[in-house]
Scaffold this motif. Structure first.
Motif, PDB file in Angstrom:
ATOM      1  N   UNK A 505       0.783  -1.270  -0.078  1.00 45.38           N
ATOM      2  CA  UNK A 505      -0.170   0.081   0.049  1.00 45.38           C
ATOM      3  C   UNK A 505       0.826   1.020  -0.032  1.00 45.38           C
ATOM      4  N   UNK A 506       0.550   2.170  -0.787  1.00 43.53           N
ATOM      5  CA  UNK A 506       1.333   3.448  -0.940  1.00 43.53           C
ATOM      6  C   UNK A 506       0.352   4.553  -0.869  1.00 43.53           C
ATOM      7  N   UNK A 507       0.497   5.381   0.107  1.00 47.71           N
ATOM      8  CA  UNK A 507      -0.284   6.857   0.735  1.00 47.71           C
ATOM      9  C   UNK A 507      -0.721   7.457  -0.964  1.00 47.71           C
ATOM     10  N   UNK A 525       0.076  -3.997  -5.508  1.00 47.11           N
ATOM     11  CA  UNK A 525      -0.502  -3.082  -4.404  1.00 47.11           C
ATOM     12  C   UNK A 525      -1.551  -2.396  -4.727  1.00 47.11           C
ATOM     13  N   UNK A 526      -1.697  -1.449  -3.982  1.00 49.35           N
ATOM     14  CA  UNK A 526      -2.817  -0.508  -4.375  1.00 49.35           C
ATOM     15  C   UNK A 526      -2.265   0.863  -3.654  1.00 49.35           C
ATOM     16  N   UNK A 527      -3.340   1.768  -4.188  1.00 44.40           N
ATOM     17  CA  UNK A 527      -2.904   3.175  -3.460  1.00 44.40           C
ATOM     18  C   UNK A 527      -4.163   3.377  -2.202  1.00 44.40           C
ATOM     19  N   UNK A 528      -3.889   4.244  -1.187  1.00 47.07           N
ATOM     20  CA  UNK A 528      -4.915   4.578  -0.253  1.00 47.07           C
ATOM     21  C   UNK A 528      -4.638   5.800   0.277  1.00 47.07           C
ATOM     22  N   UNK A 529      -5.855   6.579   0.538  1.00 49.57           N
ATOM     23  CA  UNK A 529      -5.689   8.016   1.245  1.00 49.57           C
ATOM     24  C   UNK A 529      -5.472   7.651   2.873  1.00 49.57           C
ATOM     25  N   UNK A 530      -4.665   8.400   3.427  1.00 47.04           N
ATOM     26  CA  UNK A 530      -4.290   8.171   4.847  1.00 47.04           C
ATOM     27  C   UNK A 530      -5.291   9.030   5.565  1.00 47.04           C
ATOM     28  N   UNK A 531      -5.504   8.489   6.780  1.00 48.41           N
ATOM     29  CA  UNK A 531      -6.529   8.891   7.768  1.00 48.41           C
ATOM     30  C   UNK A 531      -5.611   9.813   8.797  1.00 48.41           C
ATOM     31  N   UNK A 532      -6.106  10.777   8.986  1.00 54.57           N
ATOM     32  CA  UNK A 532      -5.569  11.652  10.136  1.00 54.57           C
ATOM     33  C   UNK A 532      -5.525  11.110  11.595  1.00 54.57           C
ATOM     34  N   UNK A 533      -6.493  10.425  11.978  1.00 52.92           N
ATOM     35  CA  UNK A 533      -6.961  10.005  13.250  1.00 52.92           C
ATOM     36  C   UNK A 533      -6.336   8.708  13.429  1.00 52.92           C
TER      37      UNK A 533
END
Length: 605
Positions: A505-507, A525-533
């Motif tokens: 996984x790459x942000x 793999x895939x991409x993923x949007x990071x969460x802040x919490x």
């Protein structure tokens, strides 16, 4: 005079010897003096007072007894390994939040694929089946339970063929797809015979048929994508040929098909061809496959084939079986007219020509096309084919919530017609450690061949350490692994010797988009949007983690302490360990295990 001159050198040598002796005696004297002084100081008991400064910064217990300490220990003394220098902690700020279990009806909850939320969106082009993640006020703050009576999955490779019924309590597919031999119920377990709609003799024989048309065993094909994968039998049987497949299917009436794939230990994700780009970089896959996947390839000006073209590597293959291929034989069984099927096939053939693909063969139920190795001739052909045009000013790798475009993704420029655009890849398994073209060409700022090699060496050392601190790693205990910040894929490469597959996984908001590098190495793999919490990140990790699954987190002590405080309320057991290079490295390792617990059976069950 002559005698005096002859004797003078001896006198000088004698003086030098006396001076050297004096210097040696002086050094010995100083050594003795400092030794005595040091011994006297060590016999003095230290003490901390409120004015000492240290006492106000660190809450320390006295390391030594109040009486004078002896330089030797009595024979019955034991060494104390407990930590005594501890920073004072405000207990009120470290109250551990205990996260309750969610209700049983949420045991298969997938936040961004929730069918109730999906109904708010348009049905046209299957928009309602795309990713629609909850807003902050819709997120849940509880632990997703495993189904009652959940069991540890079968080890690979046995898991390819068997899964426990209690882990995925769905009989629907075994009834609906009984004739096609997808899945069967045998007592308390499922069996996967390897059948499929278009491969009644089984996936293994079907793959052999493909291998008769294009070579699947010479190392040129390593990464594949299966659109509309069912229970991922095609991907499961490709693994023994050293081909790793990203299988995806929507969460539709066959609700549990991706769950079955993951329970089998086969890579799979929930996904759909709709309006958004697939979450993969350009030039990612060596082969794409559709076996009666029900995707209207000819629709919307060939939009879905154009997207397949984007993610296919130069020289990559697209394999189609099922409607409309071999329609003259199957049209009655498909309950469609010959005219309708012929029109569909003609439309697909036209789109592939406009994409500059070459049709290699059509034999029985299989048709195979190949993408060109560069776009030299394709650019010239735009004089004939006005659509689709070539995309301009577009980041071809950007795929996180990006709309599909009805334009051809341009390949990197080449200097001759025989050159592979973007760089030629080594054959597998040499490909895993060869310098990827995206790095050797300098197309990613800040990444060099040296950076790449250093990363590989680092992960080799780290995995050797993980093997020591997590013994089950080398015993086949783990199968599905996720690297949540994969960078260059060094972790996946170092794990190759174990029977695991890694989802890299790459942000999506990373400064360096490295997912393309990972695919060039032959990993997926895939991409993923990071969460802040951080709490919701950990709750999401808990959701996708199996009971008794393991988590490894690397960071500085302050961060890991906060993480541990949260996971202690999530029924995880964890321990912070030293870096593999030793205790003086500020980066530490948190190893956690999700404890075994399941939902309580409902009255209905």
């Amino acid at each position: 005079m002559a005698k005096d001159n002859v004797g003078s050198p001896k006198i000088h040598q004698l003086d030098l010897r006396r001076r050297r002796l004096t210097h040696i005696l002086a050094v010995i004297g100083l050594c003795v003096l400092f030794y005595i002084l040091g011994a006297w100081q060590n016999n003095t008991t230290p003490s901390l007072t409120a004015d000492s400064g240290l006492a106000t910064k660190v809450g320390c217990e006295s390391v030594l007894p109040q009486s004078n300490a002896s330089s030797s220990l009595p024979s019955d003394a034991t060494l104390d390994f407990n930590a005594h220098h501890q920073q004072s902690v405000d207990d009120r700020s470290m109250v551990i939040e205990q996260f309750p279990p969610c209700d049983l009806n949420l045991s298969e909850y997938t936040p961004c694929q929730d069918r109730t939320r999906g109904r708010r969106f348009a049905r046209a082009m299957l928009v309602y089946r795309e990713r629609h993640c909850p807003k902050k006020d819709e997120t849940i703050r509880c632990l997703i339970p495993a189904p009652p009576k959940y069991k540890t999955p079968f080890k690979w490779p046995q898991s390819r063929d068997y899964a426990w019924f209690d882990n995925i309590p769905h009989r629907e597919l075994s009834i609906e797809k009984a004739v096609q031999n997808w899945i069967q119920v045998e007592g308390n377990r499922f069996r996967f015979p390897g059948g499929g709609t278009m491969f009644p003799r089984g996936a293994d024989a079907y793959i052999d048929d493909i291998n008769d048309l294009i070579s699947l065993t010479d190392g040129n094909i390593r990464t594949a994508i299966d659109t509309g994968c069912g229970v991922a039998s095609w991907g499961a049987y490709l693994l023994k040929r050293d081909i790793v497949t990203m299988s995806f299917a929507p969460r539709d009436t066959h609700e549990a098909q991706v769950q079955f794939a993951l329970e089998r230990g086969v890579p799979a994700v929930i996904g759909v061809m709709a309006t958004q780009r697939l979450p993969y970089p350009a030039r990612a896959f060596d082969m794409a496959h559709c076996s009666r996947c029900l995707i209207p390839w000819q629709a919307h000006d060939g939009l879905y084939l154009i997207e397949v073209d984007r993610v296919l590597r130069p020289g990559g293959y697209w394999i189609l079986s099922g409607p409309p291929v071999n329609w003259k034989k199957h049209y009655r069984g498909w309950e469609r007219t010959q005219e309708d099927l012929k029109k569909e096939q003609d439309s697909i053939e036209e789109v592939t020509k406009r994409l500059c693909w070459k049709k290699l063969t059509e034999k029985d139920d299989l048709a195979i096309w190949q993408k060109p190795i560069n776009h030299v001739e394709c650019i010239e052909s735009r004089r004939i084919y006005k659509t689709p045009h070539v995309c301009k000013n577009d980041n071809a790798d950007a795929a996180w919530y990006k709309k599909m475009k009805a334009c051809i993704t341009p390949l990197p420029e080449v200097s001759s017609q025989d050159e592979v655009a973007g760089g030629e890849l080594k054959k597998w398994p040499e490909r895993a450690f060869a310098v990827p073209p995206r790095i050797s060409s300098g197309s990613i700022p800040g990444l060099t061949t040296k950076t790449y090699k250093v990363d590989n060496t680092m992960w080799k050392e780290r995995i050797a350490n993980y093997k020591r601190i997590i013994p089950p790693l080398s015993q086949g205990r783990y199968r599905n692994v996720m690297d949540m910040n994969a960078y260059l894929g060094g972790f996946a490469a170092a794990m190759m010797k174990y029977p695991v597959w890694v989802m890299n996984v790459v942000p999506a908001n990373s400064d360096q988009d490295t997912l393309g590098v990972i695919y060039e190495r032959g990993f997926i793999g895939t991409i993923y949007q990071d969460r802040c919490d951080i709490t919701y990140i950990l709750l999401e990790m808990d959701r996708i983690l199996r009971p008794e699954g393991t988590v490894i987190i690397r960071d500085v002590v302050d961060v890991l302490t906060k993480v541990k405080a949260i996971t202690d309320g999530m029924r995880w057991k964890s321990q912070i360990m030293d870096h593999e290079s030793g205790p003086f490295n500020p980066e530490k390792i948190l190893v956690a295990v999700k404890t075994y617990w399941t939902a309580e059976p409902s009255e209905k069950q």
